[in-house]
Design an enzyme around this catalytic site. Structure first.
Site, PDB file in Angstrom:
ATOM      1  N   ASN A  20       0.835  -1.214   0.000  1.00  0.00           N
ATOM      2  CA  ASN A  20       0.000   0.000   0.000  1.00  0.00           C
ATOM      3  C   ASN A  20       0.861   1.253   0.000  1.00  0.00           C
ATOM      4  O   ASN A  20       0.507   2.254  -0.629  1.00  0.00           O
ATOM      5  CB  ASN A  20      -0.959  -0.011   1.199  1.00  0.00           C
ATOM      6  CG  ASN A  20      -2.190  -0.849   0.928  1.00  0.00           C
ATOM      7  OD1 ASN A  20      -3.041  -0.462   0.139  1.00  0.00           O
ATOM      8  ND2 ASN A  20      -2.260  -2.022   1.556  1.00  0.00           N
ATOM      9  N   HIS A 115      -7.985  -1.015   5.968  1.00  0.00           N
ATOM     10  CA  HIS A 115      -8.273  -2.299   6.615  1.00  0.00           C
ATOM     11  C   HIS A 115      -8.930  -3.226   5.591  1.00  0.00           C
ATOM     12  O   HIS A 115      -9.821  -2.786   4.850  1.00  0.00           O
ATOM     13  CB  HIS A 115      -9.207  -2.069   7.809  1.00  0.00           C
ATOM     14  CG  HIS A 115      -9.510  -3.327   8.562  1.00  0.00           C
ATOM     15  ND1 HIS A 115      -8.604  -3.924   9.415  1.00  0.00           N
ATOM     16  CD2 HIS A 115     -10.607  -4.117   8.561  1.00  0.00           C
ATOM     17  CE1 HIS A 115      -9.142  -5.021   9.920  1.00  0.00           C
ATOM     18  NE2 HIS A 115     -10.351  -5.161   9.419  1.00  0.00           N
TER      19      HIS A 115
HETATM   20  C1  GRF Z   1      -3.148  -4.689   4.057  1.00  0.00           C
HETATM   21  O1  GRF Z   1      -3.999  -5.770   3.784  1.00  0.00           O
HETATM   22  C2  GRF Z   1      -3.860  -3.643   4.865  1.00  0.00           C
HETATM   23  O2  GRF Z   1      -5.223  -3.568   4.580  1.00  0.00           O
HETATM   24  C3  GRF Z   1      -3.659  -4.130   6.278  1.00  0.00           C
HETATM   25  O3  GRF Z   1      -2.361  -4.665   6.296  1.00  0.00           O
HETATM   26  C4  GRF Z   1      -2.004  -5.079   4.982  1.00  0.00           C
HETATM   27  C5  GRF Z   1      -0.736  -4.370   4.650  1.00  0.00           C
HETATM   28  O4  GRF Z   1      -0.202  -4.804   3.420  1.00  0.00           O
HETATM   29  N1  GRF Z   1      -3.856  -3.078   7.235  1.00  0.00           N
HETATM   30  P1  GRF Z   1       1.007  -4.001   2.776  1.00  0.00           P
HETATM   31  O5  GRF Z   1       2.126  -3.972   3.818  1.00  0.00           O
HETATM   32  O6  GRF Z   1       0.525  -2.630   2.446  1.00  0.00           O
HETATM   33  O7  GRF Z   1       1.390  -4.782   1.572  1.00  0.00           O
END
Ligand code: GRF
Length: 215
Positions: A20, A115
């Site tokens: 993300n 989330h």
């Molecule tokens: C994602 O699924 C987010 O929704 C949750 O933790 C995960 C993080 O993934 N809070 P990344 O580290 O961004 O790949």
């Protein structure tokens, strides 16, 4: 509502993979995106996501929670780093530490999280597995403001993904994650453009875009 010509400054908090974060970095690389990432903070030195930031010259800082005697001390260090980078909006992106009520109060209305469920369903860890276990037909992801209650603040945007009969946790998580990467930049853009107002427990959005996902 007034549009802001200056780019808003983001601080992104991660603990791991950082996909993300990567989506936000990519969005910020677009000339018309109304925000830039001033600093990436990780509580884990080995977080792979740090590489995404380093690769494009965004400053990173490791603040290892294990080196602080308590949560207050750790959160004070986070706060100092964010203030030191003139951060206006904190984006939690897979940040795996619970934040103290004091930190949440300090950054209230200025801190968001993503989330992997359609909140308020399936708060906490392993949301995709919770969705599978509950037998829901539609899952998804949520960007919300952070309050002291875990995964409990006002919802900015949501996106929906179907749960398919053959799904296991990995397959459903991947389908949701692809949506997360579109939803988080979209939510940050709306906030940075000054189009999101918090009204008690809800958000009111000027020019709400059509929902991503199923709709
Ligand atoms: C994602 O699924 C987010 O929704 C949750 O933790 C995960 C993080 O993934 N809070 P990344 O580290 O961004 O790949």
């Amino acid at each position: 509502m007034a549009r802001l010509s200056r780019k808003r400054t983001l601080g992104v908090l991660i603990s791991g993979r950082g996909s993300n974060l990567k989506a936000l970095l990519d969005a910020c690389a677009e000339p018309d995106f109304p925000a830039r990432i001033a600093v990436v903070l990780s509580n884990r030195a080995g977080a792979p996501g740090l590489e995404h930031a380093a690769r494009v010259g965004v400053p990173t800082q490791v603040i290892d929670h294990r080196t602080y005697p308590d949560r207050d001390g750790f959160d004070a260090a986070l706060d100092a780093a964010l203030c030191g980078a003139d951060v206006e909006l904190v984006c939690l992106a897979g940040f795996m530490r619970l934040l103290t009520p004091g930190f949440c109060a300090t950054w209230a209305g200025r801190m968001i999280n993503i989330h992997p469920s359609l909140l308020p369903a399936f708060k906490g860890l392993n949301a995709q597995a919770q969705a599978l276990a509950a037998g829901v037909r539609i899952a998804g992801c949520t960007v919300h403001y952070v309050r002291a209650e875990t995964d409990g603040g006002p919802i900015v945007l949501q996106a929906a993904a179907p749960v398919l009969p053959a799904d296991d946790e990995a397959a459903l998580s991947a389908r949701i994650l692809a949506l997360e990467h579109r939803l988080y930049p979209q939510a940050v853009r709306l906030i940075a453009e000054g189009r999101v107002k918090i009204d008690g427990g809800r958000c009111i959005i000027e020019g709400l875009p059509p929902p991503l996902g199923l709709a």
